[in-house]
Design an enzyme around this catalytic site. Structure first.
Site, PDB file in Angstrom:
ATOM      1  N   ASP A 213       1.211  -1.129  -0.165  1.00  0.00           N
ATOM      2  CA  ASP A 213      -0.105  -0.134  -0.199  1.00  0.00           C
ATOM      3  C   ASP A 213       0.924   0.522  -0.250  1.00  0.00           C
ATOM      4  O   ASP A 213       1.847   1.070   0.670  1.00  0.00           O
ATOM      5  CB  ASP A 213      -0.776  -0.311   0.977  1.00  0.00           C
ATOM      6  CG  ASP A 213      -1.974   1.129   0.854  1.00  0.00           C
ATOM      7  OD1 ASP A 213      -3.176   0.251   0.310  1.00  0.00           O
ATOM      8  OD2 ASP A 213      -2.277   2.526   0.932  1.00  0.00           O
ATOM      9  N   ASP A 240       4.390   3.112  -3.624  1.00  0.00           N
ATOM     10  CA  ASP A 240       3.706   3.772  -5.058  1.00  0.00           C
ATOM     11  C   ASP A 240       3.196   2.406  -5.706  1.00  0.00           C
ATOM     12  O   ASP A 240       4.102   2.225  -6.442  1.00  0.00           O
ATOM     13  CB  ASP A 240       3.932   5.246  -5.739  1.00  0.00           C
ATOM     14  CG  ASP A 240       3.168   5.590  -6.308  1.00  0.00           C
ATOM     15  OD1 ASP A 240       1.857   4.377  -6.740  1.00  0.00           O
ATOM     16  OD2 ASP A 240       3.666   6.687  -7.005  1.00  0.00           O
ATOM     17  N   CYS A 319     -14.725   0.335  -7.223  1.00  0.00           N
ATOM     18  CA  CYS A 319     -15.803   0.732  -6.849  1.00  0.00           C
ATOM     19  C   CYS A 319     -16.252   1.153  -7.155  1.00  0.00           C
ATOM     20  O   CYS A 319     -17.606   2.250  -5.911  1.00  0.00           O
ATOM     21  CB  CYS A 319     -15.896   0.156  -4.993  1.00  0.00           C
ATOM     22  SG  CYS A 319     -14.866   1.486  -4.025  1.00  0.00           S
TER      23      CYS A 319
END
Length: 710
Positions: A213, A240, A319
């Site tokens: 992450d 990154d 999402c």
């Protein structure tokens, strides 16, 4: 601070809410009636945009919007390895779901939680109970408290239903090397680890999960999630994702590049599929969020497929329902892969899941409401905001060959879920700009490098395979040069220009202790070996500590494959955490023959190699050990009592083996760390483990017990 640093941090602060929203959705209290009654769930621009895009079937748009306004159902996933998860499911069904089904509140029969039809083995459930209903019934209140305590102990993950889909589509096997590119907070990562350990009898699967992450603080949330599963095959790193470094491994004495068999590319997104959960999206939604994120999403996806082994699978998911973040990214990837990538047909992989096929045409809209159907229509003043890759491919034949209909879009009104998009990519050949030809162990013979297209100026260098690098989340996008064609050469330059001379990466965030592997002749093994009678095949080289100097306080273990990764990439990557704790220093133990006691976290990894200090216990013994602080040896049943009497004082393993002829008893193997004292015996179990085992043995948890176990 430099101006760029300030700008980058400021942009991160002001970035669209989607990523955080999606992650909160994964791990926070989903669907328990969050009390947003005063917020008006209206956004005319949103309705206009999605009506025009035609993503919702004819005649269903009102249903779609109504579903978006309804609270999201609470969904839970039973976590842990196979036999334990099965036992927890049995406990849920017998102890709670039956009673809820017969409950009557205000003259209305309660609907019991239902399993998600498409999730294997009834390991995921959903319920529409709101906080208001829960408060009206002591039984429901008790059930809710049970869910909270089980979530804290790691038996249950309160995760939105659609968030569970990507790991299932990866089709994980125990030998797979897996990369989770944007992993925090870790619900999907936990699923990946569970799948890796499908066979509990194998302490060290050949595969592993590297969970990454970009946010240093969120990496620690990731560590917390992963630690619940106590796997020696997980590593958390902080990079990154769009320029995550290429890792090296040692293969028969030669350095080789690590390519992954499976990659989960769950990218930051605008999150408009989370409106049922994240009410703020109603107020803040605008098309510019997607336009800003498209470039970053594409760079992350490109970096992912570069690191994927030929024959491997990558799942790309968001999402967001927006084609600019979904099909546009996939189409750009497929076009520039020149046949190296293929969309897999996953229509039969999750029977029972309702989804819409991906679309093959879409339009762009600015936040002012201006529509564009083609890159040629976009004025040059908009070229920094709108990119050629945001539009569908022009050539109908090329578009048809991409099979974008194989993408899956989940609409909220079809199955009472959030909105979601997922696509499964299979790598058939190396990316055109890569010189090397990665392949999985089981893939067919690959062509030689000379048979594959490559970019002459992009050789495989130390720390890269070619591809996006150096850009940080939130930096300004570069403009496409006027009149530039998007051949794969220009495509690479467009994604990320070649940076100036390489500089050492600066690492921000918390300072991590070093990972120091022990040698086979380390003196620490002398007493450990004899005290626990370790088997000859015990992998001493897999043991590490977190200090160069002074006494070793804790000893950890990682799998052989992760050891290989750690040893060959110490300067290349920022590791936040890896390994599972197996021993802790205990000064009292020194006088009994060993200064290190067993740690509960690593007992399932370590126990197969231990040949002494094991006491077989019964259900009744377990109940005594979990509910009494320091019971006398005589409190154990005769068999366990006799075994304990033969042992000297010190750390022990308490091993419960299920009896298939006694179905009322737990049917999963249980191993607890314990301590054999002079006249007493105790379970040496952290509180989270204590709660887990108490539930399995149907023992009521009293708050007073929390002081007994450390």
């Amino acid at each position: 601070y430099s101006k760029m640093g300030k700008r980058s941090r400021q942009r991160q602060k002001n970035q669209p809410a989607g990523r955080d929203n999606r992650d909160n959705r994964d791990d926070r209290d989903n669907g328990w009636g969050a009390g947003y009654a005063d917020i008006v769930k209206e956004n005319k621009l949103f309705e206009h945009y999605y009506k025009e895009q035609g993503l919702v079937p004819d005649g269903e748009f009102e249903q779609f919007m109504e579903a978006m306004r309804e609270p999201l159902p609470a969904t839970i996933r039973i976590t842990g390895y196979k036999s334990h998860a099965k036992e927890i499911l049995h406990c849920l069904k017998e102890k709670y779901f039956k009673d809820i089904q017969e409950l009557d509140i205000d003259g209305q029969k309660m609907e019991a939680p239902q399993p998600l039809s498409w999730y294997p083995d009834e390991q995921a459930w959903h319920t529409n109970m709101s906080r208001k209903i829960i408060r009206k019934s002591p039984l429901l209140e008790k059930f809710h408290q049970f869910l909270v305590s089980e979530t804290e102990s790691g038996n249950i993950s309160r995760q939105e239903a659609v968030s569970m889909i990507p790991p299932l589509l990866l089709k994980i096997e125990s030998h797979h090397k897996i990369l989770d590119m944007c992993a925090a907070p870790g619900s999907k990562t936990a699923q990946l680890i569970e799948m890796l350990h499908a066979d509990m009898d194998v302490p060290f699967p050949e595969g592993f999960v590297i969970a990454n992450d970009v946010d240093n603080k969120r990496c620690y949330l990731l560590v917390h999630q992963a630690k619940r599963l106590n796997s020696p095959c997980i590593m958390v790193v902080n990079h990154d994702a769009s320029c995550i470094p290429t890792l090296k491994i040692d293969c028969s004495g030669e350095k080789d590049i690590l390519f992954y068999d499976r990659i989960l590319c769950d990218v930051p997104c605008s999150g408009d599929g989370t409106m049922r959960k994240n009410i703020d999206v109603w107020k803040k939604w605008t098309t510019s969020n997607s336009l800003h994120l498209h470039g970053l999403q594409l760079r992350i996806a490109v970096r992912g497929v570069e690191q994927l082994a030929v024959g491997g699978r990558m799942v790309y998911s968001t999402c967001s329902l927006n084609p600019i973040e979904d099909e546009a990214v996939i189409a750009a990837l497929l076009e520039k892969s020149e046949g190296a990538l293929e969309l897999a047909d996953s229509s039969a992989d999750l029977p029972g899941l309702k989804w819409m096929p991906g679309v093959t045409s879409w339009k762009l809209m600015t936040k002012e409401g201006q529509w564009y159907s083609d890159w040629s229509d976009v004025p040059s003043s908009r070229h920094t905001q709108i990119r050629p890759t945001m539009f569908p491919p022009k050539d109908p034949e090329k578009r048809a060959s991409m099979h974008l209909e194989r993408c899956m879009r989940i609409l909220p009104h079809h199955q009472n879920t959030g909105g979601f998009f997922v696509a499964v990519l299979v790598k058939k050949a190396p990316m055109p700009w890569n010189k090397r030809y990665p392949k999985t162990g089981g893939s067919p013979a690959a062509p030689t490098p000379t048979e594959t297209p490559c970019l002459p100026e992009r050789a495989v260098e130390e720390g890269e395979v070619g591809g996006p690098e150096g850009k940080v989340d939130g930096e300004a996008e570069e403009e496409v040069p006027k009149g530039a064609s998007l051949s794969y050469t220009n495509f690479h330059l467009f994604l990320s220009p070649r940076p100036p001379a390489a500089k050492k990466m600066k690492l921000f965030g918390y300072k991590e202790d070093p990972f120091v592997f022990l040698t086979e002749d380390d003196p620490v093994f002398t007493t450990i070996q004899s005290f626990y009678d370790l088997s000859p095949d015990f992998p001493k080289l897999n043991v590490l500590t977190r200090t160069h100097e002074g006494k070793k306080r804790h000893l950890y273990m990682v799998s052989k494959e992760l050891r290989n990764v750690l040893l060959n990439n110490s300067e290349r990557m920022k590791v936040i955490n890896t390994g599972v704790k197996v021993w802790s220093r205990n000064s009292d133990g020194e006088e009994f023959g060993c200064a290190f006691r067993l740690a509960q976290e690593g007992i399932y990894t370590l126990q197969p190699y231990i040949r002494s200090r094991i006491i077989r216990v019964s259900v009744e013994d377990i109940k005594v050990l979990l509910t009494q602080e320091n019971p006398f040896l005589s409190k154990l049943e005769d068999d366990a009592h006799a075994q304990a009497k033969k042992m000297v004082m010190g750390s022990i393993v308490l091993k419960y083996i299920p009896n298939p002829n006694a179905p009322a008893e737990p049917q999963c193997p249980i191993q607890l760390c314990g301590w054999r004292g002079k006249t007493s015996i105790r379970a040496f179990v952290p509180l989270s483990f204590l709660v887990k085992w108490l539930v399995l043995f149907y023992i009521t948890v009293f708050y007073g017990l929390t002081n007994l176990f450390h």
